[in-house]
Design a protein around this motif. Structure first.
Motif, short mmCIF file in Angstrom:
data_model
loop_
_atom_site.label_atom_id
_atom_site.label_comp_id
_atom_site.label_asym_id
_atom_site.label_seq_id
_atom_site.Cartn_x
_atom_site.Cartn_y
_atom_site.Cartn_z
N GLU A 64 -29.68 37.51 -11.57
CA GLU A 64 -30.00 37.11 -12.94
C GLU A 64 -30.36 38.30 -13.81
OE1 GLU A 64 -32.14 32.85 -13.37
OE2 GLU A 64 -33.42 34.59 -13.17
N THR A 65 -30.68 39.45 -13.18
CA THR A 65 -31.28 40.56 -13.92
C THR A 65 -30.41 41.03 -15.08
OG1 THR A 65 -32.21 41.24 -11.83
CG2 THR A 65 -32.36 42.78 -13.61
N LEU A 68 -30.69 38.87 -17.91
CA LEU A 68 -31.98 38.98 -18.59
C LEU A 68 -32.05 40.23 -19.45
CD1 LEU A 68 -34.27 37.63 -15.83
CD2 LEU A 68 -33.94 36.67 -18.06
N TYR A 69 -31.38 41.32 -19.01
CA TYR A 69 -31.31 42.48 -19.89
C TYR A 69 -30.67 42.09 -21.21
CZ TYR A 69 -32.25 45.55 -15.93
OH TYR A 69 -32.82 46.17 -14.87
N LEU A 71 -30.56 39.17 -22.49
CA LEU A 71 -31.47 38.28 -23.22
C LEU A 71 -32.54 39.07 -23.97
CD1 LEU A 71 -32.50 35.24 -23.52
CD2 LEU A 71 -34.16 35.93 -21.83
N VAL A 72 -33.09 40.10 -23.29
CA VAL A 72 -34.12 40.91 -23.95
C VAL A 72 -33.53 41.59 -25.19
CG1 VAL A 72 -35.55 42.95 -23.66
CG2 VAL A 72 -35.50 41.24 -21.90
N ILE A 75 -33.13 39.04 -27.91
CA ILE A 75 -34.42 38.68 -28.52
C ILE A 75 -34.88 39.80 -29.45
CG2 ILE A 75 -36.86 38.43 -27.96
CD1 ILE A 75 -35.98 36.73 -25.60
N ALA B 195 -35.19 52.61 -12.63
CA ALA B 195 -34.70 51.27 -12.98
C ALA B 195 -35.47 50.19 -12.25
CB ALA B 195 -33.21 51.16 -12.66
N VAL B 198 -38.52 48.98 -14.31
CA VAL B 198 -38.02 48.38 -15.56
C VAL B 198 -37.40 47.03 -15.28
CG1 VAL B 198 -36.32 48.67 -17.37
CG2 VAL B 198 -37.67 50.60 -16.67
N SER B 199 -36.60 46.94 -14.22
CA SER B 199 -35.95 45.65 -13.94
C SER B 199 -36.97 44.61 -13.50
CB SER B 199 -34.87 45.82 -12.88
OG SER B 199 -35.43 45.89 -11.61
N PHE B 202 -38.74 43.47 -16.73
CA PHE B 202 -37.86 42.67 -17.59
C PHE B 202 -37.55 41.32 -16.97
CE2 PHE B 202 -35.62 45.98 -20.47
CZ PHE B 202 -36.81 46.12 -21.15
N ARG B 203 -37.42 41.29 -15.64
CA ARG B 203 -37.05 40.03 -14.99
C ARG B 203 -38.13 38.98 -15.23
NH1 ARG B 203 -36.48 41.78 -10.03
NH2 ARG B 203 -34.31 42.30 -10.38
N TYR B 205 -40.71 39.01 -17.36
CA TYR B 205 -40.95 38.75 -18.79
C TYR B 205 -39.84 37.89 -19.38
CZ TYR B 205 -40.06 40.29 -23.61
OH TYR B 205 -39.75 40.34 -24.92
N GLY B 206 -38.58 38.27 -19.06
CA GLY B 206 -37.44 37.54 -19.64
C GLY B 206 -37.41 36.10 -19.21
N ASN B 207 -37.72 35.84 -17.93
CA ASN B 207 -37.67 34.46 -17.45
C ASN B 207 -38.70 33.59 -18.15
OD1 ASN B 207 -35.80 33.58 -15.27
ND2 ASN B 207 -36.41 35.55 -14.44
N LEU B 209 -40.38 34.23 -21.00
CA LEU B 209 -40.17 34.16 -22.45
C LEU B 209 -39.00 33.25 -22.79
CD1 LEU B 209 -41.15 35.40 -25.14
CD2 LEU B 209 -39.15 36.83 -25.01
N SER B 210 -37.88 33.35 -22.02
CA SER B 210 -36.73 32.51 -22.34
C SER B 210 -37.10 31.04 -22.20
CB SER B 210 -35.56 32.86 -21.44
OG SER B 210 -35.85 32.53 -20.11
N GLN B 263 -41.01 32.84 -10.21
CA GLN B 263 -41.06 34.24 -10.62
C GLN B 263 -42.23 34.97 -9.98
OE1 GLN B 263 -38.74 35.90 -12.06
NE2 GLN B 263 -37.63 33.99 -12.03
#
Lengths: 94, 300
Positions: A64-65, A68-69, A71-72, A75, B195, B198-199, B202-203, B205-207, B209-210, B263
């Motif tokens: 999924e990563t 999600l990149y 998606l970020v 946003i 990375a 960062v990943s 982001f993983r 947070y993105g989950n 927030l979405s 998560q």
């Protein structure tokens, strides 16, 4: 003139966000493959259902990563970038 | 005996109130200080006040407040679960506490192997903080995990731990590991090193927030649908969308309950896997044996 510039900024941010989310196709296909294989594995060996499920969820989360990149970035383009770019535009004019 | 029972019950009530009062406090704070309009909007964390600091002003937002509420809630729950432990007559809550400890230990030993016996508390802390932070949105509060600063902080902690365990064989071994297959790939290895945190950030947070963005969009869409269909009716019927009751809750089961817990589990799992895979186990054992033999030689 300024109205047109602001409109172009807003429209391009929205377009960019939409284009960025095309990346959602990849994780969709990847996770579908992962779940399909997990179903096959459970069908073949029902006794290791727990292990297969946890491994599949982990794999799905990692697949999924990339989505999600995207998606970020989408946003950021929708909520952060328009204000920033419009501010830059106005500061240039002054 | 009676007074003892009463004091036990009083302490229980105190611990439970430590767990429950922060959530109520958060709800009251949100109701009192929240924006008054009923409109639906997607915003970040609200800023309460800023403190002047030398380098950069420190901004106190909803994220910090809610994180502290979650921390106090977990503290209260821990105190409540471990109150009155008894080896002879274990109570229900003692069984629950023991189950949590055993599960965390089993998970850590299964995923990290030997040499990481001190890790279960850290992993349990990550899981509980992350899960409770995400579940805070069930009460209508701002989930701290939908702020990237929080998840980035956790990921930074994990990155420091990974680097520490990679440095166990000395800094030279660590630097040599960057040119692992061929030295030509060293820049790519450096990028993949950075990375990782960062990943992870982001993983998570993105989950979260979405999920909240989609919930808000669905609520706004239902509102608009009601206005289109029944907007011509007079009075309060057209003002308040009745279909907004219940339908977003179905989405909330996935986005708040399932996704939040998943998560948390994935973040803890990735932390364990990255740390244990970054640890050069065989080289470390070799190095240890070499040192031991050198010591023996010197003594002789």
């Amino acid at each position: 003139m300024i109205e047109i510039a602001v409109a172009i900024i807003l429209g391009c941010c929205a377009l960019g966000a939409g284009v960025a989310m095309i990346a959602g196709i990849g994780p969709g296909i990847g996770e579908g493959n992962a779940v399909a294989k997990a179903c096959e594995a459970i069908g073949r060996q029902p006794e290791c259902k727990g292990d297969v499920t946890t491994t599949m969820l982990m794999g799905c989360a990692i697949a999924e990563t990339t989505g999600l990149y995207a998606l970020v970035i989408a946003i950021l383009l929708i909520f952060v970038a328009p204000n920033l770019f419009v501010d830059i535009l106005f500061s240039r004019i002054r | 005996m009676n007074s003892k029972n009463r004091s036990f019950a009083l302490t229980d009530a105190l611990y439970l109130s430590i767990a429950i009062v922060p959530v109520l406090f958060g709800i009251v704070l949100k109701v009192l200080t929240g924006p008054g309009n009923r409109g639906i909007s997607i915003t970040g964390a609200r800023i309460f006040f800023t403190v002047d600091f030398p380098v950069q002003p420190l901004v106190i937002t909803e994220t910090q407040i809610n994180s502290w509420l979650v921390i106090i809630t977990i503290l209260g729950l821990c105190l409540y679960l471990t109150h009155g432990l008894n080896a002879a007559h274990p109570t229900k809550r003692q069984h629950l506490a023991e189950w949590i400890v055993e599960k965390t230990r089993a998970m850590t030993s299964a995923n990290m192997g030997e040499g990481f016996e001190s890790f279960p508390p850290f992993i349990a802390a990550i899981i509980s903080l992350s899960a409770f932070s995400s579940l805070l949105s069930l009460f209508g509060l701002y989930a701290p995990t939908s702020d990237i600063n929080v998840t980035a902080g956790w990921a930074l902690g994990t990155f420091i731990l990974i680097t520490y365990y990679k440095n166990k064989c000395g800094p030279f071994h660590y630097l040599k590991s960057f040119g692992d297959p061929v030295p030509l790939l060293a820049p790519l290895n450096v990028i993949s090193e950075f990375a990782t945190p960062v990943s992870m950030a982001f993983r998570h947070y993105g989950n979260v927030l979405s999920g909240s963005v989609i919930s808000v969009l669905v609520a706004a869409g239902l509102d608009g649908l009601w206005k289109i269909i029944l907007g011509w009716l007079p009075g309060p019927v057209s003002d308040f969308a009745l279909i907004r009751i219940g339908i977003p809750a179905i989405l909330s089961i996935y986005f708040d309950l399932f996704s939040g817990c998943l998560q948390a589990y994935i973040f803890a799992m990735l932390t364990m896997l990255y740390i244990s895979s970054g640890f050069p186990r065989e080289d470390y054992q070799k190095r240890k044996e070499n040192k031991r033999t050198q010591l023996i030689r010197r003594e002789q």
